[in-house]
Design a protein around this motif. Structure first.
Motif, PDB file in Angstrom:
ATOM      1  N   UNK A  99       1.031   1.323   8.707  1.00  0.00           N
ATOM      2  CA  UNK A  99       0.632   0.037   8.134  1.00  0.00           C
ATOM      3  C   UNK A  99       1.874  -0.774   7.750  1.00  0.00           C
ATOM      4  N   UNK A 100       2.843  -0.114   7.115  1.00  0.00           N
ATOM      5  CA  UNK A 100       4.072  -0.806   6.719  1.00  0.00           C
ATOM      6  C   UNK A 100       4.928  -1.163   7.939  1.00  0.00           C
ATOM      7  N   UNK A 101       4.946  -0.292   8.944  1.00  0.00           N
ATOM      8  CA  UNK A 101       5.689  -0.594  10.173  1.00  0.00           C
ATOM      9  C   UNK A 101       5.109  -1.838  10.841  1.00  0.00           C
ATOM     10  N   UNK A 102       3.776  -1.945  10.858  1.00  0.00           N
ATOM     11  CA  UNK A 102       3.123  -3.102  11.463  1.00  0.00           C
ATOM     12  C   UNK A 102       3.421  -4.380  10.670  1.00  0.00           C
ATOM     13  N   UNK A 103       3.389  -4.299   9.352  1.00  0.00           N
ATOM     14  CA  UNK A 103       3.579  -5.479   8.518  1.00  0.00           C
ATOM     15  C   UNK A 103       5.046  -5.892   8.419  1.00  0.00           C
ATOM     16  N   UNK A 104       5.958  -4.915   8.526  1.00  0.00           N
ATOM     17  CA  UNK A 104       7.370  -5.232   8.406  1.00  0.00           C
ATOM     18  C   UNK A 104       7.762  -5.507   6.965  1.00  0.00           C
ATOM     19  N   UNK A 105       8.985  -5.965   6.777  1.00  0.00           N
ATOM     20  CA  UNK A 105       9.466  -6.243   5.417  1.00  0.00           C
ATOM     21  C   UNK A 105       9.018  -7.638   4.991  1.00  0.00           C
ATOM     22  N   UNK A 106       8.331  -7.707   3.886  1.00  0.00           N
ATOM     23  CA  UNK A 106       7.820  -8.988   3.393  1.00  0.00           C
ATOM     24  C   UNK A 106       7.025  -8.787   2.126  1.00  0.00           C
ATOM     25  N   UNK A 107       6.498  -9.881   1.581  1.00  0.00           N
ATOM     26  CA  UNK A 107       5.746  -9.830   0.325  1.00  0.00           C
ATOM     27  C   UNK A 107       4.512  -8.961   0.468  1.00  0.00           C
ATOM     28  N   UNK A 108       3.819  -9.072   1.617  1.00  0.00           N
ATOM     29  CA  UNK A 108       2.576  -8.301   1.818  1.00  0.00           C
ATOM     30  C   UNK A 108       2.859  -6.798   1.793  1.00  0.00           C
ATOM     31  N   UNK A 109       3.953  -6.384   2.448  1.00  0.00           N
ATOM     32  CA  UNK A 109       4.308  -4.962   2.450  1.00  0.00           C
ATOM     33  C   UNK A 109       4.702  -4.490   1.058  1.00  0.00           C
ATOM     34  N   UNK A 110       5.373  -5.354   0.298  1.00  0.00           N
ATOM     35  CA  UNK A 110       5.737  -4.987  -1.071  1.00  0.00           C
ATOM     36  C   UNK A 110       4.494  -4.747  -1.917  1.00  0.00           C
ATOM     37  N   UNK A 111       3.461  -5.567  -1.716  1.00  0.00           N
ATOM     38  CA  UNK A 111       2.202  -5.361  -2.443  1.00  0.00           C
ATOM     39  C   UNK A 111       1.574  -4.023  -2.086  1.00  0.00           C
ATOM     40  N   UNK A 112       1.632  -3.680  -0.806  1.00  0.00           N
ATOM     41  CA  UNK A 112       1.080  -2.390  -0.355  1.00  0.00           C
ATOM     42  C   UNK A 112       1.831  -1.245  -1.027  1.00  0.00           C
TER      43      UNK A 112
ATOM     44  N   UNK B  45       3.611  -1.285  -3.791  1.00  0.00           N
ATOM     45  CA  UNK B  45       3.379  -1.249  -5.238  1.00  0.00           C
ATOM     46  C   UNK B  45       2.097  -0.497  -5.569  1.00  0.00           C
ATOM     47  N   UNK B  46       1.112  -0.609  -4.683  1.00  0.00           N
ATOM     48  CA  UNK B  46      -0.154   0.105  -4.897  1.00  0.00           C
ATOM     49  C   UNK B  46      -0.030   1.580  -4.548  1.00  0.00           C
ATOM     50  N   UNK B  47       0.587   1.872  -3.397  1.00  0.00           N
ATOM     51  CA  UNK B  47       0.615   3.245  -2.894  1.00  0.00           C
ATOM     52  C   UNK B  47       1.786   4.064  -3.429  1.00  0.00           C
ATOM     53  N   UNK B  48       2.901   3.406  -3.804  1.00  0.00           N
ATOM     54  CA  UNK B  48       4.091   4.124  -4.250  1.00  0.00           C
ATOM     55  C   UNK B  48       3.826   5.117  -5.374  1.00  0.00           C
ATOM     56  N   UNK B  49       3.213   4.693  -6.486  1.00  0.00           N
ATOM     57  CA  UNK B  49       2.948   5.634  -7.582  1.00  0.00           C
ATOM     58  C   UNK B  49       2.035   6.797  -7.169  1.00  0.00           C
ATOM     59  N   UNK B  50       1.072   6.538  -6.307  1.00  0.00           N
ATOM     60  CA  UNK B  50       0.160   7.597  -5.847  1.00  0.00           C
ATOM     61  C   UNK B  50       0.927   8.611  -5.014  1.00  0.00           C
ATOM     62  N   UNK B  51       1.793   8.129  -4.121  1.00  0.00           N
ATOM     63  CA  UNK B  51       2.586   9.017  -3.272  1.00  0.00           C
ATOM     64  C   UNK B  51       3.530   9.871  -4.119  1.00  0.00           C
TER      65      UNK B  51
ATOM     66  N   UNK C  69       6.679   8.162   1.623  1.00  0.00           N
ATOM     67  CA  UNK C  69       7.385   7.503   0.521  1.00  0.00           C
ATOM     68  C   UNK C  69       8.737   6.976   0.978  1.00  0.00           C
ATOM     69  N   UNK C  70       9.475   7.806   1.727  1.00  0.00           N
ATOM     70  CA  UNK C  70      10.789   7.400   2.199  1.00  0.00           C
ATOM     71  C   UNK C  70      10.720   6.249   3.190  1.00  0.00           C
ATOM     72  N   UNK C  71       9.801   6.340   4.154  1.00  0.00           N
ATOM     73  CA  UNK C  71       9.698   5.311   5.192  1.00  0.00           C
ATOM     74  C   UNK C  71       9.238   3.978   4.597  1.00  0.00           C
ATOM     75  N   UNK C  72       8.197   4.013   3.771  1.00  0.00           N
ATOM     76  CA  UNK C  72       7.679   2.773   3.181  1.00  0.00           C
ATOM     77  C   UNK C  72       8.720   2.111   2.293  1.00  0.00           C
ATOM     78  N   UNK C  73       9.461   2.914   1.530  1.00  0.00           N
ATOM     79  CA  UNK C  73      10.512   2.361   0.666  1.00  0.00           C
ATOM     80  C   UNK C  73      11.617   1.751   1.523  1.00  0.00           C
TER      81      UNK C  73
ATOM     82  N   UNK D 170      14.888   4.930  -7.846  1.00  0.00           N
ATOM     83  CA  UNK D 170      13.814   5.743  -8.413  1.00  0.00           C
ATOM     84  C   UNK D 170      13.171   6.642  -7.345  1.00  0.00           C
ATOM     85  N   UNK D 171      12.961   6.074  -6.164  1.00  0.00           N
ATOM     86  CA  UNK D 171      12.374   6.851  -5.069  1.00  0.00           C
ATOM     87  C   UNK D 171      13.319   7.952  -4.617  1.00  0.00           C
ATOM     88  N   UNK D 172      14.599   7.635  -4.515  1.00  0.00           N
ATOM     89  CA  UNK D 172      15.573   8.651  -4.117  1.00  0.00           C
ATOM     90  C   UNK D 172      15.654   9.779  -5.143  1.00  0.00           C
ATOM     91  N   UNK D 173      15.558   9.434  -6.407  1.00  0.00           N
ATOM     92  CA  UNK D 173      15.581  10.461  -7.455  1.00  0.00           C
ATOM     93  C   UNK D 173      14.374  11.381  -7.347  1.00  0.00           C
TER      94      UNK D 173
END
Length: 434
Positions: free
Chosen positions: A135-148, A150-156, A177-181, A193-196
């Motif tokens: 999903x993030x690969x399709x959307x690329x880097x942008x505001x929409x991907x950041x929203x995705x 922000x939602x999935x990061x804490x769960x992952x 987590x690594x790829x999306x970040x 934070x993700x690297x830690x």
């Protein structure tokens, strides 16, 4: 007399009256139903001069109708149905560019993925994490991907750090987590934070050699490998001052992983070491490593390993990788690789580029070449410029005649047969390493 019931009338149905048995989106769907959209563009040889014209608009509508059904089925009560729907969406996202379709439904997809990761079992969580990557690969880097993210990061992160979750699910979430970040994060604080979070996982492998009670067994090795590779990917986009800190922290500890019983862990550690040396020499041309002699001895032993208790395939793979790692550490050299996709070529000429390419190839699979041609984000990452658009006339001139292809394939077949015959000859086994 009452009419007999029709056979099959008692099949269970899911939400919206749709049947629970899911017909998955397969590679065949991608290659046959959508050939006019992707294959003809990605492969010059696929252009057919006399082939029937295909209604691209109707084909695209049919594909989107199928995908809408799969998105609905990710909310089904049956875990098996949800997992099949997730896998079908993964196949579609890896084989086609669906930016506009996904843009309209990104929040629905994000909610479905979040629900499957939170409440699903191991296989469903793995499928959902894989879909999140695509999903993030399709959307690329942008505001929409950041929203995705922000939602999935804490769960992952929660799943990755949860010792009660299955190892496979934690492994998939660590990779995701690594790829999306890597794709979406512009916030340096979130990157650190993700690297830690990933460091807290793979550094446990450092303790294994010193663990006398055997608690830290090979059970979690696959998780440590995924966390290490995801962390290494993120290290390639860190500022140089942070790279120096990480090198000082890990360069003297990573060689301990070269003694691991698991082949994949040894290879991951070796390639990470090569990348760290490459980055260290970029930041400081006079970089000096104190234990260089001991490290090169270890690498040379792995590059010439002939232990009888290891499979021949594993030994060949290990020797091949560590020859390159040894050259990188000792001679600052990298064996350049060429990747062909359609009429274009890309040269992989450093460990940073190789790490990035291998990561995305792992999640995109056979769709990697198509995405290299058409995906703006990946083309930007590998500095390929805007997509090259070829019209039908150009494709026709690039097509190799059938007779020439036949001659080429015949010659290649004969050469391959001769080479394999030599390898199969018992007399050739005299010089084989054992």
């Amino acid at each position: 007399m009452p009419k007999p019931k029709k056979r099959g009338s008692n099949h269970q149905r899911g939400a919206g009256g749709q049947p629970r048995n899911v017909q998955p989106f397969s590679d065949e769907d991608a290659s046959i139903e959508t050939m006019s959209h992707c294959s003809g563009f990605s492969d010059p040889a696929s252009f057919t001069e006399d082939g029937p014209e295909v209604d691209e608009e109707a084909t695209q509508e049919d594909l989107e109708y199928k995908l809408k059904g799969f998105i609905d089925l990710t909310l089904d009560k049956s875990a098996k149905t949800r997992q099949a729907a997730l896998e079908s969406l993964k196949n579609a996202f890896s084989s086609k560019i669906l930016y506009e379709f996904i843009m309209e439904r990104r929040m629905t997809l994000t909610d479905s993925i979040e629900r499957c990761i939170k409440k699903g079992k191991s296989d469903e969580q793995c499928a959902a994490a894989g879909l999140a990557c695509l999903l993030c690969v399709q959307m690329g880097s942008g505001i929409e991907s950041e929203e995705i993210f922000k939602t999935l990061g804490p769960v992952l992160k929660k799943i990755v750090c949860d010792g009660t979750a299955s190892v496979q699910a934690r492994q998939a979430c660590a990779t995701c987590l690594g790829i999306c970040c890597f794709i979406v994060t512009d916030d340096i604080t979130e990157l650190y934070s993700t690297m830690e979070c990933l460091e807290n996982i793979f550094t446990k492998a450092y303790q294994r050699d010193r663990d006398t009670n055997g608690v830290s067994s090979t059970h979690n090795t696959v998780l440590h490998i995924s966390a290490l590779l995801a962390w290494t990917l993120l290290l390639t986009i860190c500022p140089m001052n942070e790279v120096k800190k990480k090198i000082e922290m890990h360069l003297h500890k990573l060689p301990s992983l070269l003694s691991c019983d698991d082949l994949n862990m040894r290879i991951a550690a070796g390639e990470t070491l090569a990348l760290l040396f490459e980055l260290a020499r970029e930041t400081d041309a006079d970089f000096f490593y104190e234990d260089m002699e001991l490290l090169t001895e270890k690498l040379r032993a792995l590059a010439t390993d002939g232990n009888k208790h290891r499979a021949k395939v594993d030994k060949r793979k290990q020797r091949s990788v560590f020859r390159d790692v040894l050259r990188a550490v000792e001679e600052r050299d990298f064996p350049t690789e060429m990747v062909k996709f359609g009429p274009e070529r890309m040269y992989i000429d450093c460990w940073v580029k190789k790490q990035t390419y291998d990561t995305f190839k792992e999640i995109l699979g056979s769709g990697m070449q198509y995405h290299l041609q058409s995906n703006d984000f990946l083309r930007n990452v590998f500095e390929l410029g805007p997509p090259v658009m070829l019209d039908a006339a150009t494709l026709k001139t690039m097509k190799i005649p059938r007779f020439e292809r036949h001659l080429y394939n015949s010659a290649a077949f004969k050469a391959r047969t001769k080479a394999r015959s030599k390898c199969r000859d018992k007399r050739a086994d005299v010089g084989e390493f054992f």
